[in-house]
Design a protein around this motif. Structure first.
Motif, PDB file in Angstrom:
ATOM      1  N   LEU A 144       0.832  -1.210   0.000  1.00 42.89           N
ATOM      2  CA  LEU A 144       0.000   0.000   0.000  1.00 42.89           C
ATOM      3  C   LEU A 144       0.866   1.258   0.000  1.00 42.89           C
ATOM      4  O   LEU A 144       0.567   2.227  -0.699  1.00 42.89           O
ATOM      5  CB  LEU A 144      -0.925   0.002   1.218  1.00 42.89           C
ATOM      6  CG  LEU A 144      -2.107  -0.948   1.181  1.00 42.89           C
ATOM      7  CD1 LEU A 144      -2.811  -0.967   2.527  1.00 42.89           C
ATOM      8  CD2 LEU A 144      -3.065  -0.554   0.086  1.00 42.89           C
ATOM      9  N   TYR A 145       1.918   1.246   0.792  1.00 44.10           N
ATOM     10  CA  TYR A 145       2.829   2.386   0.879  1.00 44.10           C
ATOM     11  C   TYR A 145       3.419   2.719  -0.490  1.00 44.10           C
ATOM     12  O   TYR A 145       3.520   3.889  -0.864  1.00 44.10           O
ATOM     13  CB  TYR A 145       3.921   2.078   1.896  1.00 44.10           C
ATOM     14  CG  TYR A 145       5.104   2.995   1.861  1.00 44.10           C
ATOM     15  CD1 TYR A 145       5.008   4.305   2.309  1.00 44.10           C
ATOM     16  CD2 TYR A 145       6.339   2.555   1.390  1.00 44.10           C
ATOM     17  CE1 TYR A 145       6.101   5.157   2.295  1.00 44.10           C
ATOM     18  CE2 TYR A 145       7.433   3.389   1.371  1.00 44.10           C
ATOM     19  CZ  TYR A 145       7.307   4.686   1.814  1.00 44.10           C
ATOM     20  OH  TYR A 145       8.389   5.519   1.790  1.00 44.10           O
ATOM     21  N   LYS A 146       3.797   1.706  -1.248  1.00 43.88           N
ATOM     22  CA  LYS A 146       4.392   1.930  -2.558  1.00 43.88           C
ATOM     23  C   LYS A 146       3.379   2.460  -3.574  1.00 43.88           C
ATOM     24  O   LYS A 146       3.760   2.934  -4.633  1.00 43.88           O
ATOM     25  CB  LYS A 146       5.036   0.643  -3.084  1.00 43.88           C
ATOM     26  CG  LYS A 146       6.244   0.197  -2.300  1.00 43.88           C
ATOM     27  CD  LYS A 146       7.316   1.254  -2.225  1.00 43.88           C
ATOM     28  CE  LYS A 146       8.122   1.307  -3.490  1.00 43.88           C
ATOM     29  NZ  LYS A 146       9.261   2.222  -3.420  1.00 43.88           N
ATOM     30  N   GLN A 147       2.091   2.386  -3.261  1.00 41.03           N
ATOM     31  CA  GLN A 147       1.051   2.872  -4.173  1.00 41.03           C
ATOM     32  C   GLN A 147       0.534   4.250  -3.790  1.00 41.03           C
ATOM     33  O   GLN A 147      -0.366   4.778  -4.440  1.00 41.03           O
ATOM     34  CB  GLN A 147      -0.119   1.877  -4.203  1.00 41.03           C
ATOM     35  CG  GLN A 147       0.266   0.458  -4.559  1.00 41.03           C
ATOM     36  CD  GLN A 147       1.130   0.363  -5.792  1.00 41.03           C
ATOM     37  OE1 GLN A 147       0.813   0.927  -6.827  1.00 41.03           O
ATOM     38  NE2 GLN A 147       2.240  -0.342  -5.676  1.00 41.03           N
ATOM     39  N   LEU A 148       1.105   4.868  -2.753  1.00 42.36           N
ATOM     40  CA  LEU A 148       0.612   6.161  -2.282  1.00 42.36           C
ATOM     41  C   LEU A 148       0.670   7.246  -3.354  1.00 42.36           C
ATOM     42  O   LEU A 148      -0.258   8.048  -3.483  1.00 42.36           O
ATOM     43  CB  LEU A 148       1.385   6.625  -1.051  1.00 42.36           C
ATOM     44  CG  LEU A 148       0.936   6.053   0.282  1.00 42.36           C
ATOM     45  CD1 LEU A 148       1.795   6.583   1.406  1.00 42.36           C
ATOM     46  CD2 LEU A 148      -0.521   6.352   0.540  1.00 42.36           C
ATOM     47  N   LEU A 149       1.719   7.277  -4.137  1.00 47.59           N
ATOM     48  CA  LEU A 149       1.837   8.290  -5.188  1.00 47.59           C
ATOM     49  C   LEU A 149       0.664   8.188  -6.166  1.00 47.59           C
ATOM     50  O   LEU A 149       0.059   9.205  -6.525  1.00 47.59           O
ATOM     51  CB  LEU A 149       3.160   8.137  -5.933  1.00 47.59           C
ATOM     52  CG  LEU A 149       3.324   9.018  -7.176  1.00 47.59           C
ATOM     53  CD1 LEU A 149       3.389  10.488  -6.773  1.00 47.59           C
ATOM     54  CD2 LEU A 149       4.560   8.621  -7.947  1.00 47.59           C
ATOM     55  N   VAL A 175      -4.791   9.924  -8.174  1.00 47.73           N
ATOM     56  CA  VAL A 175      -6.228   9.686  -8.378  1.00 47.73           C
ATOM     57  C   VAL A 175      -7.025  10.793  -7.692  1.00 47.73           C
ATOM     58  O   VAL A 175      -7.973  11.338  -8.280  1.00 47.73           O
ATOM     59  CB  VAL A 175      -6.648   8.296  -7.841  1.00 47.73           C
ATOM     60  CG1 VAL A 175      -8.158   8.171  -7.763  1.00 47.73           C
ATOM     61  CG2 VAL A 175      -6.085   7.198  -8.725  1.00 47.73           C
ATOM     62  N   VAL A 176      -6.656  11.140  -6.467  1.00 45.83           N
ATOM     63  CA  VAL A 176      -7.357  12.208  -5.745  1.00 45.83           C
ATOM     64  C   VAL A 176      -7.210  13.529  -6.499  1.00 45.83           C
ATOM     65  O   VAL A 176      -8.188  14.275  -6.661  1.00 45.83           O
ATOM     66  CB  VAL A 176      -6.836  12.327  -4.296  1.00 45.83           C
ATOM     67  CG1 VAL A 176      -7.393  13.553  -3.605  1.00 45.83           C
ATOM     68  CG2 VAL A 176      -7.169  11.065  -3.509  1.00 45.83           C
ATOM     69  N   LEU A 182      -5.187   5.049 -13.417  1.00 42.34           N
ATOM     70  CA  LEU A 182      -4.413   5.117 -12.175  1.00 42.34           C
ATOM     71  C   LEU A 182      -4.949   4.145 -11.116  1.00 42.34           C
ATOM     72  O   LEU A 182      -4.174   3.540 -10.368  1.00 42.34           O
ATOM     73  CB  LEU A 182      -4.407   6.542 -11.628  1.00 42.34           C
ATOM     74  CG  LEU A 182      -3.588   7.563 -12.437  1.00 42.34           C
ATOM     75  CD1 LEU A 182      -3.812   8.964 -11.900  1.00 42.34           C
ATOM     76  CD2 LEU A 182      -2.117   7.205 -12.415  1.00 42.34           C
ATOM     77  N   SER A 183      -6.254   3.978 -11.047  1.00 36.50           N
ATOM     78  CA  SER A 183      -6.840   3.022 -10.094  1.00 36.50           C
ATOM     79  C   SER A 183      -6.428   1.597 -10.432  1.00 36.50           C
ATOM     80  O   SER A 183      -6.118   0.799  -9.536  1.00 36.50           O
ATOM     81  CB  SER A 183      -8.362   3.138 -10.094  1.00 36.50           C
ATOM     82  OG  SER A 183      -8.752   4.420  -9.672  1.00 36.50           O
ATOM     83  N   LEU A 184      -6.417   1.271 -11.723  1.00 40.25           N
ATOM     84  CA  LEU A 184      -5.961  -0.060 -12.142  1.00 40.25           C
ATOM     85  C   LEU A 184      -4.487  -0.260 -11.792  1.00 40.25           C
ATOM     86  O   LEU A 184      -4.081  -1.349 -11.396  1.00 40.25           O
ATOM     87  CB  LEU A 184      -6.199  -0.263 -13.633  1.00 40.25           C
ATOM     88  CG  LEU A 184      -7.661  -0.406 -14.064  1.00 40.25           C
ATOM     89  CD1 LEU A 184      -7.776  -0.453 -15.586  1.00 40.25           C
ATOM     90  CD2 LEU A 184      -8.287  -1.640 -13.437  1.00 40.25           C
ATOM     91  N   ARG A 185      -3.694   0.807 -11.910  1.00 41.11           N
ATOM     92  CA  ARG A 185      -2.271   0.719 -11.559  1.00 41.11           C
ATOM     93  C   ARG A 185      -2.101   0.463 -10.061  1.00 41.11           C
ATOM     94  O   ARG A 185      -1.220  -0.292  -9.645  1.00 41.11           O
ATOM     95  CB  ARG A 185      -1.554   2.010 -11.978  1.00 41.11           C
ATOM     96  CG  ARG A 185      -0.104   2.124 -11.528  1.00 41.11           C
ATOM     97  CD  ARG A 185       0.717   0.942 -12.017  1.00 41.11           C
ATOM     98  NE  ARG A 185       2.090   1.029 -11.648  1.00 41.11           N
ATOM     99  CZ  ARG A 185       2.633   0.519 -10.535  1.00 41.11           C
ATOM    100  NH1 ARG A 185       1.873  -0.101  -9.668  1.00 41.11           N
ATOM    101  NH2 ARG A 185       3.907   0.626 -10.302  1.00 41.11           N
TER     102      ARG A 185
END
Length: 152
Positions: free
Chosen positions: A14-19, A24-25, A48-51
């Protein structure tokens, strides 16, 4: 034969997906401001959500198995690859922790080896443990068993 299984922590995934999450936000925020181009921002948000989903799944598929004589690392979502490292080839060990990792009791284990294909092997985001001490013990035993000596 003794074996240790290591898995990457879901928190690290999850941490690696924060960017990507922040992107997305940001895309949703811009979507509200420029509603005339809503379809462009919708497509960007979906991609971006799929990524993010792919990244989380990728980190969960990484499987690290440490045996008494070798290490095998399996990774991949759509295609799999599996690499091996003989323990007697390991020459040095490192453990590091970023601020995030210290908070959640995670670590990065870096193994230096004489292997030509992967001279440095990193296990990033694994739960903090004494796995390096176990690897060191098994490396020495494997070197004695094979009669291998390192010269620097």
């Amino acid at each position: 034969m003794k074996k240790i299984n290591l898995k990457i922590s879901p928190l690290y995934g999850l941490y690696k997906q924060l960017l990507y999450f922040f992107l997305v936000v940001l895309t949703l925020f811009v979507f509200v401001l420029f509603s005339s181009f809503w379809y462009v921002f919708l497509v960007i948000g979906i991609i971006l959500s799929l990524r993010i989903i792919y990244g989380i799944i990728y980190f969960q598929t990484i499987s690290i198995e440490i045996f008494e004589d070798h290490i095998s690392v399996k990774e991949g979502v759509f295609t799999n690859s599996k690499s091996y490292l003989e323990l007697y080839r390991i020459t040095d060990y490192e453990i590091s922790q970023s601020f995030f990792m210290r908070i959640f009791s995670l670590m990065t284990v870096r193994l230096h080896s004489t292997d030509k294909t992967s001279p440095i092997l990193d296990f990033t985001g694994v739960p903090k443990s004494d796995v390096v001490d176990i690897i060191r013990t098994w490396v020495e035993a494997e070197r004695k068993r094979k009669g291998v000596r390192l010269f620097e």
